[in-house]
Write a protein that holds these residues in place. Structure first.
Motif, PDB file in Angstrom:
ATOM      1  N   LEU A 152       3.393   0.300 -28.843  1.00  0.00           N
ATOM      2  CA  LEU A 152       3.953   1.154 -27.799  1.00  0.00           C
ATOM      3  C   LEU A 152       2.840   2.069 -27.322  1.00  0.00           C
ATOM      4  O   LEU A 152       2.219   2.771 -28.123  1.00  0.00           O
ATOM      5  CB  LEU A 152       5.115   1.984 -28.341  1.00  0.00           C
ATOM      6  CG  LEU A 152       6.334   1.198 -28.850  1.00  0.00           C
ATOM      7  CD1 LEU A 152       7.397   2.164 -29.360  1.00  0.00           C
ATOM      8  CD2 LEU A 152       6.914   0.321 -27.746  1.00  0.00           C
ATOM      9  N   ALA A 153       2.575   2.057 -26.027  1.00  0.00           N
ATOM     10  CA  ALA A 153       1.462   2.844 -25.493  1.00  0.00           C
ATOM     11  C   ALA A 153       1.887   3.590 -24.234  1.00  0.00           C
ATOM     12  O   ALA A 153       2.699   3.092 -23.437  1.00  0.00           O
ATOM     13  CB  ALA A 153       0.268   1.942 -25.187  1.00  0.00           C
ATOM     14  N   HIS A 154       1.368   4.784 -24.063  1.00  0.00           N
ATOM     15  CA  HIS A 154       1.610   5.610 -22.881  1.00  0.00           C
ATOM     16  C   HIS A 154       0.264   6.187 -22.451  1.00  0.00           C
ATOM     17  O   HIS A 154      -0.328   6.996 -23.172  1.00  0.00           O
ATOM     18  CB  HIS A 154       2.603   6.741 -23.193  1.00  0.00           C
ATOM     19  CG  HIS A 154       3.917   6.267 -23.734  1.00  0.00           C
ATOM     20  ND1 HIS A 154       4.935   5.807 -22.937  1.00  0.00           N
ATOM     21  CD2 HIS A 154       4.359   6.156 -25.020  1.00  0.00           C
ATOM     22  CE1 HIS A 154       5.963   5.445 -23.690  1.00  0.00           C
ATOM     23  NE2 HIS A 154       5.635   5.642 -24.956  1.00  0.00           N
ATOM     24  N   TRP A 155      -0.213   5.763 -21.274  1.00  0.00           N
ATOM     25  CA  TRP A 155      -1.518   6.205 -20.800  1.00  0.00           C
ATOM     26  C   TRP A 155      -1.393   6.798 -19.402  1.00  0.00           C
ATOM     27  O   TRP A 155      -0.554   6.376 -18.594  1.00  0.00           O
ATOM     28  CB  TRP A 155      -2.511   5.041 -20.766  1.00  0.00           C
ATOM     29  CG  TRP A 155      -2.731   4.386 -22.090  1.00  0.00           C
ATOM     30  CD1 TRP A 155      -2.294   3.161 -22.490  1.00  0.00           C
ATOM     31  CD2 TRP A 155      -3.441   4.945 -23.206  1.00  0.00           C
ATOM     32  NE1 TRP A 155      -2.675   2.917 -23.777  1.00  0.00           N
ATOM     33  CE2 TRP A 155      -3.386   3.982 -24.257  1.00  0.00           C
ATOM     34  CE3 TRP A 155      -4.096   6.146 -23.431  1.00  0.00           C
ATOM     35  CZ2 TRP A 155      -3.966   4.190 -25.480  1.00  0.00           C
ATOM     36  CZ3 TRP A 155      -4.687   6.360 -24.662  1.00  0.00           C
ATOM     37  CH2 TRP A 155      -4.622   5.395 -25.671  1.00  0.00           C
ATOM     38  N   ARG A 156      -2.263   7.745 -19.118  1.00  0.00           N
ATOM     39  CA  ARG A 156      -2.289   8.390 -17.814  1.00  0.00           C
ATOM     40  C   ARG A 156      -3.735   8.545 -17.357  1.00  0.00           C
ATOM     41  O   ARG A 156      -4.613   8.895 -18.148  1.00  0.00           O
ATOM     42  CB  ARG A 156      -1.600   9.755 -17.883  1.00  0.00           C
ATOM     43  CG  ARG A 156      -1.558  10.510 -16.556  1.00  0.00           C
ATOM     44  CD  ARG A 156      -0.622  11.712 -16.670  1.00  0.00           C
ATOM     45  NE  ARG A 156      -1.012  12.580 -17.776  1.00  0.00           N
ATOM     46  CZ  ARG A 156      -1.933  13.532 -17.691  1.00  0.00           C
ATOM     47  NH1 ARG A 156      -2.599  13.717 -16.548  1.00  0.00           N
ATOM     48  NH2 ARG A 156      -2.217  14.299 -18.729  1.00  0.00           N
ATOM     49  N   PHE A 157      -3.966   8.256 -16.079  1.00  0.00           N
ATOM     50  CA  PHE A 157      -5.303   8.373 -15.501  1.00  0.00           C
ATOM     51  C   PHE A 157      -5.721   9.838 -15.460  1.00  0.00           C
ATOM     52  O   PHE A 157      -4.966  10.710 -15.012  1.00  0.00           O
ATOM     53  CB  PHE A 157      -5.314   7.786 -14.087  1.00  0.00           C
ATOM     54  CG  PHE A 157      -6.620   7.935 -13.365  1.00  0.00           C
ATOM     55  CD1 PHE A 157      -7.697   7.114 -13.671  1.00  0.00           C
ATOM     56  CD2 PHE A 157      -6.777   8.894 -12.378  1.00  0.00           C
ATOM     57  CE1 PHE A 157      -8.906   7.247 -13.003  1.00  0.00           C
ATOM     58  CE2 PHE A 157      -7.977   9.027 -11.694  1.00  0.00           C
ATOM     59  CZ  PHE A 157      -9.045   8.200 -12.015  1.00  0.00           C
ATOM     60  N   ALA A 158      -6.942  10.132 -15.931  1.00  0.00           N
ATOM     61  CA  ALA A 158      -7.416  11.510 -15.982  1.00  0.00           C
ATOM     62  C   ALA A 158      -8.749  11.695 -15.261  1.00  0.00           C
ATOM     63  O   ALA A 158      -9.347  12.768 -15.341  1.00  0.00           O
ATOM     64  CB  ALA A 158      -7.550  11.966 -17.437  1.00  0.00           C
ATOM     65  N   GLY A 159      -9.230  10.675 -14.583  1.00  0.00           N
ATOM     66  CA  GLY A 159     -10.490  10.800 -13.862  1.00  0.00           C
ATOM     67  C   GLY A 159     -11.406   9.620 -14.134  1.00  0.00           C
ATOM     68  O   GLY A 159     -11.052   8.683 -14.856  1.00  0.00           O
ATOM     69  N   GLN A 160     -12.588   9.654 -13.540  1.00  0.00           N
ATOM     70  CA  GLN A 160     -13.540   8.563 -13.698  1.00  0.00           C
ATOM     71  C   GLN A 160     -14.965   9.093 -13.613  1.00  0.00           C
ATOM     72  O   GLN A 160     -15.258  10.021 -12.856  1.00  0.00           O
ATOM     73  CB  GLN A 160     -13.333   7.496 -12.619  1.00  0.00           C
ATOM     74  CG  GLN A 160     -14.194   6.253 -12.802  1.00  0.00           C
ATOM     75  CD  GLN A 160     -13.859   5.152 -11.819  1.00  0.00           C
ATOM     76  OE1 GLN A 160     -13.083   5.356 -10.900  1.00  0.00           O
ATOM     77  NE2 GLN A 160     -14.430   3.980 -12.022  1.00  0.00           N
TER      78      GLN A 160
END
Length: 503
Positions: free
Chosen positions: A464-472
């Motif tokens: 189970l995974a929960h990821w959110r974009f935070a920049g590059q």
């Protein structure tokens, strides 16, 4: 004397440490630098990795017990670095190298077998074909013969075009000359035709594949339906930008039985039959496009069509499997920037270059671009590109505002000089897919991670995974350090690849 005065006196005469060196020192001395460096290396040397925040849990599928938890909150930097995956070498050399290797294996498996394709596929008829764009005006070119560089455009008696520009060019251009690919007379060059052809190149290729089947069936003396029941035409191709800003296609074309790479074709379906049908089919294909002010324009392939046989071994008169796979893969990571244009989209991401957006009360000026349609209010006439690329971009922009050409979406693809197709494509049964190669690589990395953490295999667990974009990307100081770490990672990977190929 105070402490501050004494410190100032001691430092008098010493050179001031540059700001970037102080910033690099701060990164190195910060807590968790070693962990950050390992993350940089784990991306494979990516130039602009994506930063993610979130967590993942490995759970026992039978009992529901949480076996392992990973949280970015526990990382010193507070995020996880993931490779960007960009295929273009000008954007990210490390990720483009991986993409290039994937394309190489995709092409080679369809020629020699492997990756789920039987080795017997190398006995199937194969050719290597190159289809080019037609001419839209004279350009400077590099001409060679027997190892000698020739004059670009020799013309006896000189002569000028209608704009007073000499039609002759007595220069001997080398590969580094920026004039190569630039029009002799920009005002004579058919920019509208070049952009429209570019926008329809993908459609031209599709119609070529259909016409090729018709020509093969005709040469075999049977109906198209009967031919399709006995022979499948498989292919893999890449698009390459020429210096003049137009693409041409390199393709491996193979004849199979109806079952694809697992099934040999009939004996009469030979490489010679295929080699004869390719230029004939290419010469018959046409696409009609609206041409503002001129009704319709007929678009077709250029006259320069090259077809060469692919042999099982490289000691004959044709090309070897390895040579073809390497040649095609080399171009898979090249983008439009190789022809003097820019490597990012120029149109506003919200309005797609239109300058307006649709609201409940009707059309409204796009607030993101202020109605100009370009990303960040870019001035198209001041882009850091060649003059030829600038004119093609401007032509894309102008034609993209015409209602009859709306479906071509020329403004969002202006940075690609109008080309809107995929760079690497293949037919369904040619070989393994890029997605499969990426999935295999991801599963291999996951298996290594499970082994390090003492976790059971995926057959008995769930994630189970929960990821959110935070920049590059990196900060300026991080980028300097990441460059050195990345170079070591890239070198180590290439050494390992050479070792495996030599084994």
């Amino acid at each position: 004397m105070t402490h501050e005065e004494k410190k100032k006196e001691e430092s008098h005469g010493r050179p001031e440490i540059p700001a970037w060196m102080r910033a690099v020192a701060e990164v190195i001395s910060a807590p968790g630098y070693e962990r950050w460096a390992r993350q940089v290396a784990a991306t494979g040397g990516c130039s602009a990795p994506v930063r993610l925040v979130g967590e993942s849990q490995v759970i026992d599928a039978g009992t529901g017990e949480v076996l392992h938890i990973y949280r970015t909150a526990d990382e010193p930097t507070g995020h996880l670095l993931v490779a960007c995956g960009n295929r273009r070498g000008a954007v990210c050399p490390a990720c483009s190298h991986i993409y290039q290797r994937d394309v190489f294996h995709l092409i080679r498996s369809g020629l020699s077998g492997g990756k789920g394709v039987p080795e017997a596929v190398r006995e199937h008829p194969r050719v290597f074909a190159t289809l080019t764009a037609p001419s839209f005006g004279a350009v400077h070119t590099q001409r060679e013969r027997n190892g000698k560089t020739l004059v670009c455009r020799p013309r006896r008696g000189g002569g000028v075009c209608g704009h007073g520009v000499p039609e002759r060019c007595g220069a001997r251009h080398d590969g580094a000359d920026i004039r190569v690919g630039q029009p002799i007379c920009p005002d004579c060059y058919d920019y509208a035709g070049a952009v429209l052809w570019q926008a329809h190149a993908g459609r031209l290729w599709h119609r070529f594949t259909l016409e090729l089947r018709r020509q093969l069936a005709r040469r075999a003396g049977m109906s198209r339906r009967r031919f399709d029941a006995l022979v499948r035409v498989s292919f893999a191709k890449v698009a390459e930008y020429q210096r003049r800003g137009l693409v041409h296609f390199h393709a491996v074309i193979r004849l199979d039985g109806p079952g694809g790479h697992d099934d040999p074709p009939p004996g009469w379906a030979t490489a010679q039959l295929l080699a004869d049908a390719v230029p004939e089919a290419a010469g018959l294909v046409q696409v009609l496009s609206p041409d503002p002010g001129n009704g319709q324009r007929v678009l077709a392939w250029g006259d320069q069509i090259d077809v060469r046989a692919i042999v099982v071994r490289g000691d004959g008169g044709g090309l070897s499997d390895e040579a073809v796979a390497g040649y095609i893969a080399k171009y898979a990571s090249k983008g439009a920037e190789s022809s003097g244009t820019i490597d990012r989209r120029l149109s506003c991401g919200r309005c797609k270059g239109v300058g307006t957006v649709t609201m409940a009360r009707g059309p409204a000026v796009c607030k993101r671009c202020g109605g100009v349609g370009t990303a960040g209010g870019l001035d198209l006439d001041r882009l850091p590109v060649t003059e030829h690329a600038r004119r093609m971009i401007r032509t894309c922009w102008d034609l993209g505002g015409r209602p009859e050409l709306e479906e071509l979406r020329l403004r969002p693809w202006a940075h690609m000089l109008g080309f809107r197709g995929h760079f690497a494509t293949k037919s369904r049964r040619y070989s393994v897919t890029l997605s499969t190669l990426r999935q295999d690589r991801a599963e291999h990395k996951t298996a290594e991670s499970r082994q390090r953490n003492g976790l059971p295999g995926p057959e008995s667990t769930e994630v189970l995974a929960h990821w959110r974009f935070a920049g590059q990307g990196y900060t300026e100081a991080q980028e300097i350090l990441a460059g050195h770490i990345s170079q070591r990672a890239i070198t180590a990977r290439r050494i390992e690849e050479q070792r495996r190929e030599g084994a």
